[in-house]
Design a protein around this motif. Structure first.
Motif, PDB file in Angstrom:
ATOM      1  N   UNK A  88     -12.213  -8.493  14.721  1.00 50.15           N
ATOM      2  CA  UNK A  88     -12.151  -8.651  13.261  1.00 50.15           C
ATOM      3  C   UNK A  88     -13.213  -7.721  12.663  1.00 50.15           C
ATOM      4  N   UNK A  89     -12.761  -6.685  12.005  1.00 51.17           N
ATOM      5  CA  UNK A  89     -13.654  -5.686  11.411  1.00 51.17           C
ATOM      6  C   UNK A  89     -13.755  -5.936   9.909  1.00 51.17           C
ATOM      7  N   UNK A  90     -14.948  -5.771   9.371  1.00 49.55           N
ATOM      8  CA  UNK A  90     -15.164  -5.961   7.927  1.00 49.55           C
ATOM      9  C   UNK A  90     -15.924  -4.756   7.379  1.00 49.55           C
ATOM     10  N   UNK A  91     -15.534  -4.309   6.196  1.00 45.51           N
ATOM     11  CA  UNK A  91     -16.182  -3.137   5.596  1.00 45.51           C
ATOM     12  C   UNK A  91     -16.002  -3.150   4.083  1.00 45.51           C
ATOM     13  N   UNK A  92     -16.959  -2.521   3.409  1.00 46.81           N
ATOM     14  CA  UNK A  92     -16.855  -2.327   1.956  1.00 46.81           C
ATOM     15  C   UNK A  92     -16.387  -0.918   1.608  1.00 46.81           C
ATOM     16  N   UNK A  93     -16.315  -0.032   2.612  1.00 50.02           N
ATOM     17  CA  UNK A  93     -15.944   1.366   2.364  1.00 50.02           C
ATOM     18  C   UNK A  93     -14.855   1.766   3.351  1.00 50.02           C
ATOM     19  N   UNK A  94     -13.665   1.406   2.996  1.00 52.75           N
ATOM     20  CA  UNK A  94     -12.514   1.653   3.874  1.00 52.75           C
ATOM     21  C   UNK A  94     -12.263   3.139   4.094  1.00 52.75           C
ATOM     22  N   UNK A  95     -12.573   3.971   3.101  1.00 49.27           N
ATOM     23  CA  UNK A  95     -12.273   5.398   3.200  1.00 49.27           C
ATOM     24  C   UNK A  95     -13.116   6.113   4.247  1.00 49.27           C
ATOM     25  N   UNK A  96     -14.201   5.480   4.706  1.00 57.78           N
ATOM     26  CA  UNK A  96     -15.066   6.104   5.709  1.00 57.78           C
ATOM     27  C   UNK A  96     -14.617   5.822   7.148  1.00 57.78           C
ATOM     28  N   UNK A  97     -13.605   5.013   7.306  1.00 59.46           N
ATOM     29  CA  UNK A  97     -13.121   4.662   8.645  1.00 59.46           C
ATOM     30  C   UNK A  97     -12.057   5.659   9.070  1.00 59.46           C
ATOM     31  N   UNK A  98     -12.098   6.035  10.340  1.00 57.76           N
ATOM     32  CA  UNK A  98     -11.144   7.018  10.851  1.00 57.76           C
ATOM     33  C   UNK A  98      -9.711   6.499  10.753  1.00 57.76           C
ATOM     34  N   UNK A  99      -8.771   7.375  10.436  1.00 58.13           N
ATOM     35  CA  UNK A  99      -7.361   6.941  10.387  1.00 58.13           C
ATOM     36  C   UNK A  99      -6.866   6.390  11.714  1.00 58.13           C
ATOM     37  N   UNK A 100      -7.413   6.871  12.826  1.00 61.17           N
ATOM     38  CA  UNK A 100      -6.980   6.351  14.126  1.00 61.17           C
ATOM     39  C   UNK A 100      -7.395   4.891  14.307  1.00 61.17           C
ATOM     40  N   UNK A 101      -8.497   4.495  13.680  1.00 60.73           N
ATOM     41  CA  UNK A 101      -8.913   3.090  13.719  1.00 60.73           C
ATOM     42  C   UNK A 101      -8.031   2.257  12.796  1.00 60.73           C
ATOM     43  N   UNK A 102      -7.757   2.796  11.604  1.00 55.06           N
ATOM     44  CA  UNK A 102      -6.930   2.061  10.643  1.00 55.06           C
ATOM     45  C   UNK A 102      -5.537   1.784  11.190  1.00 55.06           C
ATOM     46  N   UNK A 103      -4.990   2.735  11.938  1.00 54.30           N
ATOM     47  CA  UNK A 103      -3.623   2.572  12.445  1.00 54.30           C
ATOM     48  C   UNK A 103      -3.525   1.497  13.520  1.00 54.30           C
ATOM     49  N   UNK A 104      -4.643   1.066  14.081  1.00 53.07           N
ATOM     50  CA  UNK A 104      -4.642   0.065  15.147  1.00 53.07           C
ATOM     51  C   UNK A 104      -4.963  -1.343  14.621  1.00 53.07           C
ATOM     52  N   UNK A 105      -5.110  -1.490  13.304  1.00 54.05           N
ATOM     53  CA  UNK A 105      -5.517  -2.778  12.727  1.00 54.05           C
ATOM     54  C   UNK A 105      -4.511  -3.252  11.686  1.00 54.05           C
ATOM     55  N   UNK A 106      -4.478  -4.577  11.504  1.00 52.46           N
ATOM     56  CA  UNK A 106      -3.807  -5.152  10.337  1.00 52.46           C
ATOM     57  C   UNK A 106      -4.831  -5.164   9.198  1.00 52.46           C
ATOM     58  N   UNK A 107      -4.488  -4.511   8.096  1.00 51.67           N
ATOM     59  CA  UNK A 107      -5.456  -4.315   7.023  1.00 51.67           C
ATOM     60  C   UNK A 107      -5.227  -5.346   5.926  1.00 51.67           C
ATOM     61  N   UNK A 108      -6.303  -6.005   5.515  1.00 50.68           N
ATOM     62  CA  UNK A 108      -6.265  -6.998   4.439  1.00 50.68           C
ATOM     63  C   UNK A 108      -7.239  -6.536   3.352  1.00 50.68           C
ATOM     64  N   UNK A 109      -6.717  -6.304   2.168  1.00 52.18           N
ATOM     65  CA  UNK A 109      -7.538  -5.857   1.042  1.00 52.18           C
ATOM     66  C   UNK A 109      -7.913  -7.058   0.183  1.00 52.18           C
ATOM     67  N   UNK A 110      -9.196  -7.307   0.075  1.00 51.14           N
ATOM     68  CA  UNK A 110      -9.705  -8.425  -0.721  1.00 51.14           C
ATOM     69  C   UNK A 110      -9.869  -7.984  -2.176  1.00 51.14           C
ATOM     70  N   UNK A 111      -9.440  -8.835  -3.093  1.00 55.47           N
ATOM     71  CA  UNK A 111      -9.553  -8.542  -4.522  1.00 55.47           C
ATOM     72  C   UNK A 111     -10.889  -9.025  -5.074  1.00 55.47           C
ATOM     73  N   UNK A 112     -11.264  -8.442  -6.215  1.00 52.87           N
ATOM     74  CA  UNK A 112     -12.390  -9.002  -6.953  1.00 52.87           C
ATOM     75  C   UNK A 112     -11.989 -10.380  -7.477  1.00 52.87           C
ATOM     76  N   UNK A 113     -12.911 -11.300  -7.417  1.00 47.57           N
ATOM     77  CA  UNK A 113     -12.608 -12.679  -7.816  1.00 47.57           C
ATOM     78  C   UNK A 113     -12.537 -12.748  -9.342  1.00 47.57           C
ATOM     79  N   UNK A 114     -11.520 -13.420  -9.859  1.00 49.92           N
ATOM     80  CA  UNK A 114     -11.329 -13.528 -11.299  1.00 49.92           C
ATOM     81  C   UNK A 114     -12.453 -14.339 -11.938  1.00 49.92           C
TER      82      UNK A 114
END
Length: 604
Positions: free
Chosen positions: A155-181
């Motif tokens: 389970x990987x967690x990050x605040x800067x998704x754009x800094x992660x290699x595409x090869x890592x992103x392709x091996x994960x299920x990505x969940x984007x958390x929203x700002x809380x209302x």
């Protein structure tokens, strides 16, 4: 005295249902656990303080729970849940990638992955701030992440998704958390306040939620700070005083002054804001947001877009009904322009004050424009019906300045307007009517402001994209007639030269030069004029109508036409260098060469 635990830790969610504002993620994870369709790697990404690490811990605890409830939640009572809550679980490992970002750290992790879990079904690795891993560490982690053992889950967690290699992103299920209302955050703070025995005002909690900008951890930190500041009496005034926030009242008073065109009160309100320590740029940005909220409150359907408490929402609704949309839009435009120019201005206070003064005069401008419409309608009624019908589309005021012309009378007073026979080779063109001198001008309209004069012609939008007429068309038209007498050569040249002299007296030297440089050739009714370049050809086309109008009338032949003929003139090149100039002089006087040789002269 007991150790104080901050609210962000004390009230951290321990179940999926207690997570605030991320139902789209918690619902997906619960379904995956229920259907036993867990991925080998998850990536939780989003802003800070929205629940990424919290959801990772809840997911890890629920996966290894021995007695999962029917609502797919961890029981919290089995050995696996207790060991995780106590922080001594051997199956769930947390790694901070910010401080363990080298290749050696990842290799150590890979060695641990090879060991099966001692308790529980899965071995879960939570890697926080995964974007901090180095390039080499990512590369070393790729193979294990793609084909881990069946019992390993990352389970990987990050605040800067754009800094992660595409090869890592392709091996994960990505969940984007929203700002809380804001609404969800305010309700959560209210629940905590009730549990802690803190009295509060809903307006104050909404201000905290807005200030947190979608991060619940930031909101809880501010909540603890203000509770200590106010001694467990969290009021709206305590919140804005502690967080140094501009009060809503400033903006409501300001818009009331703008609506009343009270410039003095507006400037005094801004001065009070500055004296309280607020920046002018922050003030103008808040004013733009306030005007935007008033525009949103204009329609009941968009009222839900306001992220404020119910009391403040009612105030927005009341003030929006008192102000027109035109005033609000104009004020918003002025505030936006002021915000753009604020940082580059040397006198920033004057920049804001100038914007406020402009806003105070918006109501006068709107009223002036509104009162002007009946005056224009009254003007149209006073105009003759023929003048109104002849007016350009969308601009009846322009037609008021033009006299009405009777085409029949114009034709009768000008016999030369008659068209030639169909068999005539002369070009056909419509003749512009000549107005009668006796035709009375349209009456001058008199309204509230006296006589109205139009200085700018408003274009007709229906014909704005039509082809423009060439310059000269519509002003000088070819005269037409039914006389076709034979033209003698001598008479033609005489009239031709007379018109050329007339051009010279009027300082039209270019056309005069074209007419006199080479004698014209008359072939029947066609006059051929030699020109040397395209500039002369264009000049001849521009003066063609004036020339024909003169020649046709004087020679009594309305079939005459003029045609430009391009010719090439072979001229000797003028001497440029000293040697060429000397040779040209010798060609005229050969004795110069003997003089040069006698005195042994050279060329400089």
């Amino acid at each position: 005295m007991d150790n104080f635990i901050v609210s962000a830790r004390k009230y951290r969610p321990v179940t999926f249902d207690s997570v605030v504002g991320q139902q789209h993620i918690t619902g997906t994870l619960k379904n995956a656990i229920h259907n036993q369709q867990l991925a080998q790697a998850f990536l939780f990404c989003g802003p800070r303080g929205v629940g990424k690490t919290t959801c990772a811990r809840i997911l890890a605890k629920t996966i290894n729970c021995e007695r999962i409830s029917e609502s797919v939640e961890a029981c919290g009572e089995c050995e696996s849940c207790k060991s995780f809550q106590n922080g001594n679980s051997f199956s769930i490992h947390e790694l901070d990638a910010a401080s363990n970002n080298s290749v050696d750290d990842i290799r150590s992790l890979i060695d641990q992955v090879r060991i099966p879990p001692q308790t529980g079904k899965y071995k879960i690795y939570i890697i926080d701030e995964v974007h901090m891993l180095s390039q080499q560490a990512f590369n070393a982690f790729l193979k294990t992440l793609e084909e881990p053992p069946s019992y390993a889950i990352f389970i990987l967690a990050t605040t800067e998704k754009h800094k992660i290699l595409p090869t890592i992103l392709s091996r994960c299920q990505i969940f984007d958390f929203n700002r809380i209302k804001v609404e969800d955050m305010a309700n959560h703070l209210a629940n905590i306040a009730n549990k802690e025995g803190v009295t509060f005002e809903a307006d104050g909690l909404h201000v905290i939620a807005q200030k947190a900008d979608g991060g619940l951890r930031d909101a809880l930190s501010m909540f603890d700070q203000i509770v200590s500041f106010s001694n467990k009496n969290l009021t709206y005034q305590a919140v804005i005083s502690n967080l140094n926030i501009l009060d809503y009242d400033y903006y409501f008073q300001l818009l009331d002054s703008i609506a009343k065109q009270d410039a003095a009160s507006t400037l005094l309100t801004f001065d009070k804001v500055l004296n309280n320590g607020f920046d002018g740029g922050h003030f103008i940005a808040g004013l733009s947001s306030h005007i935007r909220n008033l525009l949103v409150a204009k329609e009941p359907s968009t009222l839900k877009l306001l992220e404020v408490s119910e009391n403040v929402k009612k105030r927005y609704l009341e003030q929006s009904q008192q102000l027109s949309s035109g005033l609000l839009l104009s004020a918003l435009n002025i505030a936006n322009q002021c915000e753009i120019n604020y940082r580059t201005s040397k006198n920033q206070r004057l920049q804001v004050e100038l914007a406020l003064l402009k806003m105070c005069h918006i109501a006068s401008a709107i009223q002036l424009g509104t009162e002007g419409m009946p005056a224009l309608a009254e003007l149209k009624k006073k105009l003759p019906e023929s003048a109104v019908s002849a007016a350009p589309a969308g601009n009846p005021a322009v037609a008021a300045t033009k006299p009405h012309v009777n085409p029949a009378a114009a034709s009768a007073s000008n016999p030369t307007v008659a068209k030639p026979p169909v068999s005539s080779p002369a070009p056909q063109a419509e003749t512009k009517p000549v107005p009668e001198q006796s035709t009375p001008a349209a009456p001058k309209p008199v309204g509230k402001w006296g006589s109205i004069k139009t200085s700018v012609s408003v274009p007709n939008l229906n014909t704005i994209f039509e082809d423009k007429k060439e310059e000269g068309d519509g002003e000088n038209e070819l005269v037409q007639g039914n006389e076709y007498f034979e033209v003698p050569q001598n008479a033609f040249l005489s009239k031709w030269n007379a018109f050329a002299e007339k051009l010279r007296s009027n300082n039209k030297i270019t056309l005069y030069t074209i007419m006199t440089a080479n004698p014209p050739t008359l072939e029947g009714t066609n006059v051929k004029v030699e020109v040397e370049n395209m500039v002369q050809m264009d000049e001849l086309k521009l003066g063609k109508i004036d020339m024909l109008n003169y020649l046709r009338v004087e020679l009594k032949n309305f079939a005459l036409d003029i045609e430009g003929v391009m010719v090439e003139k072979t001229k000797e090149r003028k001497p440029y260098t000293s040697q060429e100039k000397y040779q040209a002089m010798v060609a005229k006087n050969p004795l110069l060469e003997e003089l040069r040789k006698t005195y042994d002269l050279g060329l400089s």
